[in-house]
Design a protein around this motif. Structure first.
Motif, PDB file in Angstrom:
ATOM      1  N   TYR A 219     -19.260  43.925  35.124  1.00 18.71           N
ATOM      2  CA  TYR A 219     -18.145  44.383  35.483  1.00 18.71           C
ATOM      3  C   TYR A 219     -17.272  43.322  35.854  1.00 18.71           C
ATOM      4  CZ  TYR A 219     -20.474  43.051  39.856  1.00 18.71           C
ATOM      5  OH  TYR A 219     -21.096  42.194  40.759  1.00 18.71           O
TER       6      TYR A 219
ATOM      7  N   ARG B 173     -18.470  53.420  31.643  1.00 24.22           N
ATOM      8  CA  ARG B 173     -17.662  53.532  33.012  1.00 24.22           C
ATOM      9  C   ARG B 173     -19.012  53.896  33.884  1.00 24.22           C
ATOM     10  NH1 ARG B 173     -12.333  56.583  33.583  1.00 24.22           N
ATOM     11  NH2 ARG B 173     -11.763  54.475  32.524  1.00 24.22           N
TER      12      ARG B 173
ATOM     13  N   ASP C 188     -15.088  50.338  34.819  1.00 23.87           N
ATOM     14  CA  ASP C 188     -15.464  50.043  33.674  1.00 23.87           C
ATOM     15  C   ASP C 188     -16.282  48.809  33.538  1.00 23.87           C
ATOM     16  OD1 ASP C 188     -14.022  52.332  32.702  1.00 23.87           O
ATOM     17  OD2 ASP C 188     -12.318  51.250  32.344  1.00 23.87           O
TER      18      ASP C 188
ATOM     19  N   PHE D 264     -11.205  47.138  26.204  1.00 25.60           N
ATOM     20  CA  PHE D 264     -10.697  48.413  26.845  1.00 25.60           C
ATOM     21  C   PHE D 264      -9.086  48.266  26.497  1.00 25.60           C
ATOM     22  CE2 PHE D 264     -14.368  47.629  29.893  1.00 25.60           C
ATOM     23  CZ  PHE D 264     -14.878  48.815  29.426  1.00 25.60           C
TER      24      PHE D 264
ATOM     25  N   GLY E  88      -6.963  49.139  30.037  1.00 22.79           N
ATOM     26  CA  GLY E  88      -8.553  48.824  30.841  1.00 22.79           C
ATOM     27  C   GLY E  88      -8.125  47.571  31.849  1.00 22.79           C
TER      28      GLY E  88
END
Length: 212
Positions: free
Chosen positions: A35, A53, A82, A157, A161
């Motif tokens: 992460y 996610r 995410d 992302f 993101g």
């Protein structure tokens, strides 16, 4: 460690990585949910990997007595973050555990993840060991570390993101501008556009920037 200016000629933001670009794997393996810096595939070679996610956890900056800047950590919370699920072939965690020596591994339930790939036998997450903790704001965040993390989120992302990363991370504090000579051992070369993206989000959060 100096900056590799040869990798900074592009002023564009990288598109999200295409879902079809992951190397196939028929065997099942344990995996981690990254992460922070582990979202940036340039910092490791664990594969296959897929964006996902996670619910029931949040991302937070943790200050420790182990080094003079905080780590990104995760903790149970009513939140979603995410990240990247990546395989650890052969159940060989030794190298990764050494990299994440300040952390302890915790098992995750597959139903907490929007994407739990078929090759993931079990999935674990690293969280900073509370035994190492210091009070918040003990140290500034390394900008070279943040740049590397954000680059990974941008590649996986896209800009949305990256915005989500800043919005879902707690414990923000001052930044130490070490871009000219990064202190973070896995720092990556970044483009002008990537650095500007970090700067814009940091400014929106009102974060102070300290000279290195």
């Amino acid at each position: 460690m100096g900056y590799d200016t040869s990798a900074q000629v592009s002023d564009t933001l990288a598109p999200p990585r295409a879902a079809g670009s992951y190397r196939a794997m028929t065997d099942r393996h344990p995996a981690f949910f990254g992460y922070g810096s582990l979202v940036n595939r340039a910092t490791h070679d664990y594969a296959p990997a897929t964006p996902a996610r996670l619910s029931g956890w949040r991302r937070v900056w943790r200050h420790t007595r182990l080094r003079d800047w905080p780590y990104l950590s995760a903790e149970p919370a009513e939140a979603e973050i995410d990240g990247l699920i990546a395989a650890v072939p052969g159940d060989d965690w030794a190298t990764l555990d050494l990299r994440e020596a300040a952390y302890r591994r915790h098992p995750l339930s597959h139903d907490r993840l929007t994407t739990a790939p078929g090759w993931a036998q079990r999935i674990e997450i690293y969280a900073v060991d509370e035994a190492h903790g210091l009070p918040p704001n003990a140290h500034p965040i390394l900008l070279s570390y943040l740049d590397t993390v954000v680059q990974g989120f941008l590649r996986e992302f896209g800009p949305a993101g990256v915005a989500g990363f800043f919005a879902t991370t707690a414990g923000w504090c001052a930044l130490l501008d070490d871009r000219a000579a990064p202190h973070y051992p896995r720092s990556q070369p970044t483009t002008t556009a990537e650095r500007r993206l970090v700067d814009d989000h940091a400014e929106a959060l009102g974060l102070t920037r300290l000279p290195s």
